[in-house]
Design a protein around this motif. Structure first.
Motif, PDB file in Angstrom:
ATOM      1  N   TYR A  19       0.540  -0.892  -0.014  1.00  0.00           N
ATOM      2  CA  TYR A  19      -0.012  -0.340  -0.095  1.00  0.00           C
ATOM      3  C   TYR A  19       0.472   1.241  -0.689  1.00  0.00           C
ATOM      4  O   TYR A  19       0.019   2.325  -0.230  1.00  0.00           O
ATOM      5  N   ASP A  20       1.952   1.373   0.562  1.00  0.00           N
ATOM      6  CA  ASP A  20       2.920   2.505   0.575  1.00  0.00           C
ATOM      7  C   ASP A  20       3.604   2.398  -0.549  1.00  0.00           C
ATOM      8  O   ASP A  20       3.811   3.850  -1.217  1.00  0.00           O
ATOM      9  N   ASP A  21       4.090   1.656  -1.767  1.00  0.00           N
ATOM     10  CA  ASP A  21       4.075   1.912  -2.678  1.00  0.00           C
ATOM     11  C   ASP A  21       3.479   2.233  -3.519  1.00  0.00           C
ATOM     12  O   ASP A  21       3.830   3.286  -4.078  1.00  0.00           O
ATOM     13  N   ILE A  22       1.921   1.687  -3.135  1.00  0.00           N
ATOM     14  CA  ILE A  22       1.012   2.220  -4.199  1.00  0.00           C
ATOM     15  C   ILE A  22       1.078   3.794  -4.067  1.00  0.00           C
ATOM     16  O   ILE A  22       0.625   4.791  -5.132  1.00  0.00           O
ATOM     17  N   ALA A  23       0.793   4.628  -2.767  1.00  0.00           N
ATOM     18  CA  ALA A  23       0.426   5.461  -2.169  1.00  0.00           C
ATOM     19  C   ALA A  23       1.503   6.454  -2.944  1.00  0.00           C
ATOM     20  O   ALA A  23       1.103   7.675  -3.464  1.00  0.00           O
ATOM     21  N   SER A  24       2.697   5.659  -2.961  1.00  0.00           N
ATOM     22  CA  SER A  24       4.189   6.783  -3.520  1.00  0.00           C
ATOM     23  C   SER A  24       3.631   6.720  -4.899  1.00  0.00           C
ATOM     24  O   SER A  24       4.001   8.551  -5.284  1.00  0.00           O
ATOM     25  N   ASP A  25       3.793   5.700  -5.324  1.00  0.00           N
ATOM     26  CA  ASP A  25       3.839   5.701  -6.696  1.00  0.00           C
ATOM     27  C   ASP A  25       2.186   6.357  -7.981  1.00  0.00           C
ATOM     28  O   ASP A  25       2.133   7.181  -9.003  1.00  0.00           O
ATOM     29  N   TYR A  26       1.266   6.417  -7.354  1.00  0.00           N
ATOM     30  CA  TYR A  26      -0.579   7.138  -7.384  1.00  0.00           C
ATOM     31  C   TYR A  26      -0.959   8.248  -7.135  1.00  0.00           C
ATOM     32  O   TYR A  26      -1.605   8.364  -7.661  1.00  0.00           O
ATOM     33  N   LEU A  27      -0.602   8.194  -5.212  1.00  0.00           N
ATOM     34  CA  LEU A  27      -0.557   9.259  -5.081  1.00  0.00           C
ATOM     35  C   LEU A  27       0.138  10.929  -5.062  1.00  0.00           C
ATOM     36  O   LEU A  27      -0.234  11.638  -4.279  1.00  0.00           O
ATOM     37  N   GLY A  28       1.612   9.860  -5.148  1.00  0.00           N
ATOM     38  CA  GLY A  28       2.661  11.147  -4.563  1.00  0.00           C
ATOM     39  C   GLY A  28       2.504  11.040  -2.944  1.00  0.00           C
ATOM     40  O   GLY A  28       2.981  12.548  -2.425  1.00  0.00           O
ATOM     41  N   GLU A  29       2.352  10.546  -3.026  1.00  0.00           N
ATOM     42  CA  GLU A  29       2.107  10.765  -1.204  1.00  0.00           C
ATOM     43  C   GLU A  29       2.886   9.708  -0.397  1.00  0.00           C
ATOM     44  O   GLU A  29       3.296   7.848  -0.418  1.00  0.00           O
ATOM     45  N   MET A  30       3.802  10.348   0.916  1.00  0.00           N
ATOM     46  CA  MET A  30       4.697   9.333   0.977  1.00  0.00           C
ATOM     47  C   MET A  30       3.965   8.730   2.969  1.00  0.00           C
ATOM     48  O   MET A  30       3.481   9.626   3.714  1.00  0.00           O
ATOM     49  N   ILE A  31       4.190   6.871   3.409  1.00  0.00           N
ATOM     50  CA  ILE A  31       2.400   7.377   4.202  1.00  0.00           C
ATOM     51  C   ILE A  31       3.455   5.871   4.891  1.00  0.00           C
ATOM     52  O   ILE A  31       3.894   5.357   3.939  1.00  0.00           O
ATOM     53  N   PRO A  32       4.153   5.430   6.532  1.00  0.00           N
ATOM     54  CA  PRO A  32       4.162   3.669   6.626  1.00  0.00           C
ATOM     55  C   PRO A  32       4.050   3.320   5.999  1.00  0.00           C
ATOM     56  O   PRO A  32       3.026   2.880   5.943  1.00  0.00           O
ATOM     57  N   PHE A  54      -0.915  -2.289  14.052  1.00  0.00           N
ATOM     58  CA  PHE A  54      -1.426  -2.890  13.538  1.00  0.00           C
ATOM     59  C   PHE A  54      -3.404  -2.069  12.956  1.00  0.00           C
ATOM     60  O   PHE A  54      -3.453  -2.117  11.475  1.00  0.00           O
ATOM     61  N   GLU A  55      -3.522  -1.711  13.807  1.00  0.00           N
ATOM     62  CA  GLU A  55      -5.012  -0.699  13.520  1.00  0.00           C
ATOM     63  C   GLU A  55      -4.771   0.266  12.545  1.00  0.00           C
ATOM     64  O   GLU A  55      -5.183   0.714  11.369  1.00  0.00           O
ATOM     65  N   LYS A  56      -3.015   1.089  13.062  1.00  0.00           N
ATOM     66  CA  LYS A  56      -2.780   2.354  12.020  1.00  0.00           C
ATOM     67  C   LYS A  56      -1.975   1.230  10.572  1.00  0.00           C
ATOM     68  O   LYS A  56      -2.537   2.300   9.290  1.00  0.00           O
ATOM     69  N   MET A  57      -2.185   0.188  10.307  1.00  0.00           N
ATOM     70  CA  MET A  57      -1.893   0.216   9.098  1.00  0.00           C
ATOM     71  C   MET A  57      -3.138  -0.304   8.506  1.00  0.00           C
ATOM     72  O   MET A  57      -2.870   0.270   7.279  1.00  0.00           O
ATOM     73  N   ALA A  58      -3.439  -1.034   8.882  1.00  0.00           N
ATOM     74  CA  ALA A  58      -5.281  -1.606   8.446  1.00  0.00           C
ATOM     75  C   ALA A  58      -6.032   0.104   7.722  1.00  0.00           C
ATOM     76  O   ALA A  58      -6.691  -0.124   6.936  1.00  0.00           O
ATOM     77  N   CYS A  59      -5.572   1.123   8.917  1.00  0.00           N
ATOM     78  CA  CYS A  59      -6.346   2.645   8.204  1.00  0.00           C
ATOM     79  C   CYS A  59      -5.865   2.764   7.100  1.00  0.00           C
ATOM     80  O   CYS A  59      -6.063   3.037   5.582  1.00  0.00           O
ATOM     81  N   TYR A  60      -4.180   2.674   6.784  1.00  0.00           N
ATOM     82  CA  TYR A  60      -3.433   3.120   6.068  1.00  0.00           C
ATOM     83  C   TYR A  60      -3.696   2.277   3.929  1.00  0.00           C
ATOM     84  O   TYR A  60      -3.687   2.830   2.987  1.00  0.00           O
ATOM     85  N   GLU A  61      -4.053   0.586   4.490  1.00  0.00           N
ATOM     86  CA  GLU A  61      -4.086   0.495   3.784  1.00  0.00           C
ATOM     87  C   GLU A  61      -5.656   0.433   2.888  1.00  0.00           C
ATOM     88  O   GLU A  61      -5.812   0.648   2.219  1.00  0.00           O
ATOM     89  N   VAL A  62      -6.583   0.523   3.855  1.00  0.00           N
ATOM     90  CA  VAL A  62      -7.959   1.027   3.546  1.00  0.00           C
ATOM     91  C   VAL A  62      -8.164   2.334   2.358  1.00  0.00           C
ATOM     92  O   VAL A  62      -8.783   2.275   1.689  1.00  0.00           O
ATOM     93  N   TYR A  63      -7.169   3.941   3.262  1.00  0.00           N
ATOM     94  CA  TYR A  63      -7.230   5.014   2.697  1.00  0.00           C
ATOM     95  C   TYR A  63      -6.486   4.830   1.516  1.00  0.00           C
ATOM     96  O   TYR A  63      -7.410   5.361   0.133  1.00  0.00           O
ATOM     97  N   THR A  64      -5.235   4.029   1.354  1.00  0.00           N
ATOM     98  CA  THR A  64      -4.829   4.136  -0.135  1.00  0.00           C
ATOM     99  C   THR A  64      -5.340   3.084  -1.288  1.00  0.00           C
ATOM    100  O   THR A  64      -5.904   4.244  -2.433  1.00  0.00           O
ATOM    101  N   ALA A  65      -6.484   2.368  -0.814  1.00  0.00           N
ATOM    102  CA  ALA A  65      -7.354   1.063  -1.731  1.00  0.00           C
ATOM    103  C   ALA A  65      -8.613   2.379  -2.327  1.00  0.00           C
ATOM    104  O   ALA A  65      -8.608   2.793  -3.436  1.00  0.00           O
ATOM    105  N   ALA A  66      -9.194   3.002  -1.205  1.00  0.00           N
ATOM    106  CA  ALA A  66      -9.823   4.230  -1.863  1.00  0.00           C
ATOM    107  C   ALA A  66      -9.625   5.394  -2.650  1.00  0.00           C
ATOM    108  O   ALA A  66     -10.022   5.650  -3.614  1.00  0.00           O
TER     109      ALA A  66
END
Length: 485
Positions: A19-32, A54-66
């Motif tokens: 999810y962090d790679d996808i956020a970087s490649d497609y959203l231009g965002e750096m997330i943990p 773990f909850e933070k990771m799950a939230c970042y994943e959902v945020y990126t997917a959306a």
């Protein structure tokens, strides 16, 4: 929509689609990333021991997917891969999930017996090797083996390395015909690998239900093929009888049999279709032995008079061409001179001129666009073509020739899998698709449903794509995978 699959289609050369790679490649965002949040800890463990992280990771994943869904879908549309994504890759997720849940049954006792059989032969080989070397030594130590072969026994083809002599397979294969000790060492290596990988390795994967549940990955290979891990069930040896026998431990549940259906020469048939070569298409339409027809045309010999050796050579060229084989590669495969191999290839292209035009065009297209493309629009970038290194560029050319063919085969097999899986469910059958190995499908079929399953396999596999030559399958049934293969 599955973000990692979309990201994979857009660039199949990456190692992972996190999810962090996808956020970087497609959203231009750096997330943990996961590693930032809980180091090397596995998700299951982190969920228990570091619930906040773990909850933070799950939230970042959902945020990126959306958030990344829009840009990913736009990119797929722009690259004409929307159909590939919607009609092949997404439905396949459900097919593979069911295959993983189902698993394949393993006969634990037969697996143990197989291990014992291997151990017996390994011990025999050890004694034979010690006798031929006239001393005992550690066969698994390349350094000790090199000293025995090239210093004590004075064998040819000695290649010095930093640590001693090379005892790589290619060196031992050259020595094997003349020197029994080299042939024994090759067999010893094969059998010890079989024992560790399968006899011992598979035992650790059998779950409480008596089945092995392998993982099927659809975002790993550059060409679009599915891969299998934990354990890898796609690399079971085919050439050696003792290797093939491992298939005997894979069995169906009570009251069922295994049905194995595999495509006959799918890549050559795709080559015939994509190259539009009239001679190859006509050879397939005659429904005669394709390697024999090729031998007859290439060696200017009447079809009835083709020798087994000519057929074997033609088969090597037929399959070699699909992989962009060089005269050097072919000369090694057939143990002939490079000049002879060059002549074979030249007369092959004279016989099938459409293939030469197609392969040259495939390389040109990949150079111009930077990627190869399959019949279904799957792209495979070929950065090697721009390399300053000659060997890398040649490798790139082989990829450019082979990717459209191998990638199209992968697409067709995926379509067949989805349709076979869906029809078994739709018709309310108990039989299940349990395994895929490149161009073969394995079904655990309820005894009373065998005819219905065979009909489904025949219809769905042979009509997964509409080519100018017929897709054909070979089908066998057995009480274990060895019998069905």
């Amino acid at each position: 929509a599955d973000t990692s699959i979309a990201a994979y289609l857009l660039n199949p050369l990456k190692n992972a689609y996190t999810y962090d790679d996808i956020a970087s490649d497609y959203l231009g965002e750096m997330i943990p990333s996961e590693a930032d949040l809980f180091g090397k800890m596995k998700r299951e463990k982190a969920q228990k021991e570091k619930p906040e992280a773990f909850e933070k990771m799950a939230c970042y994943e959902v945020y990126t997917a959306a958030k990344a869904n829009g840009p990913l879908m736009d990119a797929l549309k722009e690259q004409d891969m929307m159909r590939l994504y919607r009609e092949i890759e997404l439905p396949l997720v459900y097919t593979l999930a069911d295959m993983e849940l189902e698993g394949v049954r393993v006969d634990g006792e037969a697996l143990h017996a197989y291990g014992e059989q291997l151990t017996g032969r390994i011990q025999e080989l050890e004694q034979e090797i010690y006798k031929l070397a006239d001393e005992t030594f550690n066969i698994q130590s390349p350094k000790q083996l090199g000293t025995i072969l090239f210093e004590k026994l004075q064998m040819p083809y000695a290649k010095k390395t930093k640590t001693g002599y090379s005892t790589a397979a290619d060196v031992l294969e050259k020595l094997a015909p003349e020197y029994p000790i080299a042939a024994r060492v090759l067999e010893y290596r094969t059998l010890t690998k079989l024992k560790s990988t399968y006899a011992d390795g598979l035992a650790g994967f059998i779950r409480a239900d008596g089945r092995i549940h392998s993982s099927f990955n659809q975002t790993i290979t550059a060409t679009g093929r599915i891969s299998s891990t934990d354990p890898n069930l796609q690399n079971i040896p085919i050439r050696m009888e003792l290797g093939r026998m491992i298939r005997k431990v894979f069995i169906p549940r009570e009251g069922s049999v295994l049905i194995d259906a595999d495509y006959s020469q799918i890549e050559l048939r795709i080559l015939a279709h994509m190259s539009k070569d009239e001679n190859l298409i006509s050879a397939y339409r005659q429904s005669k032995d394709i390697h024999r027809i090729t031998a007859s045309l290439v060696f200017h010999t009447p079809f009835e008079e083709v020798t087994p050796l000519q057929r074997r050579n033609a088969k090597a060229v037929n399959f070699g061409i699909v992989y962009g084989i060089s005269s050097f590669g072919l000369s090694q495969d057939l143990s002939i001179s490079r000049k002879e191999a060059q002549e074979y290839i030249a007369s092959y292209f004279a016989t099938y001129p459409g293939i030469k035009i197609f392969l040259d065009q495939a390389v040109e297209d990949a150079k111009e666009k930077g990627y190869s493309v399959t019949m279904f629009g799957r792209r495979r970038p070929v950065p090697e073509l721009k390399s300053g290194n000659f060997a890398q560029r040649q490798f790139g050319e082989r990829i450019a020739m082979n990717s459209p063919i191998q990638g199209t085969a992968a697409d067709i097999i995926k379509i067949a899998m989805i349709r076979v899986h869906d029809r078994l469910e739709r018709e309310g059958l108990q039989s299940k698709l349990i395994l895929q190995v490149h161009d073969e499908l394995l079904i655990e079929a309820e005894q009373t449903e065998v005819d219905a399953v065979k009909k489904i396999l025949e219809e769905e596999m042979c009509h997964a794509a509409d080519l100018s030559v017929a897709l054909e399958i070979d089908m066998k049934t057995g009480k274990n995978w060895y019998e069905a293969h």
